[in-house]
Design a protein around this motif. Structure first.
Motif, PDB file in Angstrom:
ATOM      1  N   LEU A   1       0.810  22.210   2.096  1.00 35.83           N
ATOM      2  CA  LEU A   1       1.932  21.385   1.662  1.00 35.83           C
ATOM      3  C   LEU A   1       2.304  20.395   2.761  1.00 35.83           C
ATOM      4  N   TYR A   2       2.353  20.853   3.986  1.00 36.49           N
ATOM      5  CA  TYR A   2       2.660  19.969   5.109  1.00 36.49           C
ATOM      6  C   TYR A   2       1.618  18.853   5.215  1.00 36.49           C
ATOM      7  N   ALA A   3       0.345  19.202   5.075  1.00 35.48           N
ATOM      8  CA  ALA A   3      -0.734  18.205   5.183  1.00 35.48           C
ATOM      9  C   ALA A   3      -0.658  17.184   4.045  1.00 35.48           C
ATOM     10  N   LEU A   4      -0.318  17.630   2.832  1.00 36.30           N
ATOM     11  CA  LEU A   4      -0.167  16.702   1.701  1.00 36.30           C
ATOM     12  C   LEU A   4       0.948  15.698   1.992  1.00 36.30           C
ATOM     13  N   LEU A   5       2.098  16.217   2.384  1.00 32.10           N
ATOM     14  CA  LEU A   5       3.243  15.348   2.656  1.00 32.10           C
ATOM     15  C   LEU A   5       2.991  14.454   3.859  1.00 32.10           C
ATOM     16  N   ARG A   6       2.301  14.970   4.855  1.00 28.13           N
ATOM     17  CA  ARG A   6       2.001  14.183   6.058  1.00 28.13           C
ATOM     18  C   ARG A   6       1.083  13.012   5.716  1.00 28.13           C
ATOM     19  N   LEU A   7       0.035  13.265   4.916  1.00 32.58           N
ATOM     20  CA  LEU A   7      -0.880  12.189   4.534  1.00 32.58           C
ATOM     21  C   LEU A   7      -0.128  11.110   3.760  1.00 32.58           C
ATOM     22  N   ARG A   8       0.693  11.498   2.800  1.00 31.19           N
ATOM     23  CA  ARG A   8       1.447  10.513   2.037  1.00 31.19           C
ATOM     24  C   ARG A   8       2.361   9.698   2.942  1.00 31.19           C
ATOM     25  N   SER A   9       3.017  10.355   3.870  1.00 34.24           N
ATOM     26  CA  SER A   9       3.888   9.643   4.804  1.00 34.24           C
ATOM     27  C   SER A   9       3.089   8.708   5.705  1.00 34.24           C
ATOM     28  N   ASP A  10       1.957   9.188   6.219  1.00 33.53           N
ATOM     29  CA  ASP A  10       1.117   8.362   7.096  1.00 33.53           C
ATOM     30  C   ASP A  10       0.687   7.072   6.417  1.00 33.53           C
ATOM     31  N   VAL A  11       0.324   7.152   5.142  1.00 36.15           N
ATOM     32  CA  VAL A  11      -0.194   5.972   4.442  1.00 36.15           C
ATOM     33  C   VAL A  11       0.928   5.156   3.807  1.00 36.15           C
ATOM     34  N   PHE A  12       1.726   5.778   2.959  1.00 38.80           N
ATOM     35  CA  PHE A  12       2.715   5.011   2.208  1.00 38.80           C
ATOM     36  C   PHE A  12       3.874   4.514   3.070  1.00 38.80           C
ATOM     37  N   VAL A  13       4.345   5.334   3.988  1.00 33.47           N
ATOM     38  CA  VAL A  13       5.508   4.953   4.782  1.00 33.47           C
ATOM     39  C   VAL A  13       5.103   4.191   6.041  1.00 33.47           C
ATOM     40  N   VAL A  14       4.134   4.740   6.796  1.00 31.40           N
ATOM     41  CA  VAL A  14       3.770   4.131   8.084  1.00 31.40           C
ATOM     42  C   VAL A  14       2.775   2.983   7.901  1.00 31.40           C
ATOM     43  N   GLU A  15       1.599   3.274   7.346  1.00 36.56           N
ATOM     44  CA  GLU A  15       0.559   2.244   7.222  1.00 36.56           C
ATOM     45  C   GLU A  15       0.996   1.082   6.334  1.00 36.56           C
ATOM     46  N   GLN A  16       1.606   1.383   5.187  1.00 34.58           N
ATOM     47  CA  GLN A  16       2.021   0.319   4.266  1.00 34.58           C
ATOM     48  C   GLN A  16       3.431  -0.180   4.550  1.00 34.58           C
ATOM     49  N   ASP A  17       4.052   0.377   5.570  1.00 35.12           N
ATOM     50  CA  ASP A  17       5.360  -0.086   6.043  1.00 35.12           C
ATOM     51  C   ASP A  17       6.405  -0.107   4.927  1.00 35.12           C
TER      52      ASP A  17
ATOM     53  N   LYS B   1      -7.024   7.098   5.983  1.00 37.76           N
ATOM     54  CA  LYS B   1      -7.738   5.898   6.429  1.00 37.76           C
ATOM     55  C   LYS B   1      -9.161   6.219   6.879  1.00 37.76           C
ATOM     56  N   ALA B   2      -9.336   7.272   7.645  1.00 37.69           N
ATOM     57  CA  ALA B   2     -10.655   7.642   8.168  1.00 37.69           C
ATOM     58  C   ALA B   2     -11.613   8.152   7.093  1.00 37.69           C
ATOM     59  N   ALA B   3     -11.086   8.483   5.900  1.00 41.01           N
ATOM     60  CA  ALA B   3     -11.926   9.047   4.839  1.00 41.01           C
ATOM     61  C   ALA B   3     -12.189   8.063   3.699  1.00 41.01           C
ATOM     62  N   ARG B   4     -11.715   6.841   3.812  1.00 44.43           N
ATOM     63  CA  ARG B   4     -11.887   5.871   2.725  1.00 44.43           C
ATOM     64  C   ARG B   4     -13.339   5.422   2.601  1.00 44.43           C
TER      65      ARG B   4
END
Length: 154
Positions: free
Chosen positions: A23-39, A91-94
């Motif tokens: 669950l932590y990894a799911l939420l972390r990935l979403r945060s990394d991409v949607f919140v941080v990467e996509q600002d 990002k590293a898995a795209r």
């Protein structure tokens, strides 16, 4: 020398079947991409992740089911249909087809029910390849162009 493709596994679980690290990894990935990467500053944790009807799907390396390379969730809609949302790849898995693997698995779970999603416009053709059609006009959500898409029941 060509690198060996990464062996992966697609997982499907209801919220009560998730481990805390997953669950932590799911939420972390979403945060990394949607919140941080996509600002986009927005409340990703919307209260739906723990709904007992929700399915979480994720791709992990075959030897580490708690590492999340890509994920999405399948949610019930009030009209009896289904919504696919929060589709994201690290990002590293795209470029490995992981989102396609997830979409195929999600649609197998959805079966013949009608299904909707809100697509970032640049991936509209990706979703169209799974039978989704745009409905309505393009709109901005958190500064990113989106379009609503629907796949009719089958």
């Amino acid at each position: 020398m060509t690198a060996q493709p990464l062996a992966t596994t697609v997982h499907v679980a209801r919220p009560d079947q998730l481990t805390v690290p997953v669950l932590y990894a799911l939420l972390r990935l979403r945060s990394d991409v949607f919140v941080v990467e996509q600002d986009c500053v927005y409340p990703d944790m919307d209260g739906r992740d723990l709904d007992p009807e929700v399915l979480h799907l994720w791709v992990s390396p075959a030897d580490d089911p708690e590492e999340v390379l890509a994920c999405l969730r399948v949610l019930p809609e009030p009209d009896g249909g289904t919504r696919i949302g929060r589709v994201v790849t690290a990002k590293a898995a795209r470029g490995r087809g992981l989102a396609g693997d997830l979409m195929s698995a999600a649609l197998a779970e959805v079966g013949s029910a009608p299904c909707v999603l809100s697509a970032q416009t640049y991936v509209r053709d990706f979703y169209a390849s799974f039978g989704f059609e745009a409905v309505g006009e393009e709109y901005l959500e958190d500064g990113i162009p989106h379009v609503d898409m629907r796949r009719a029941g089958r």
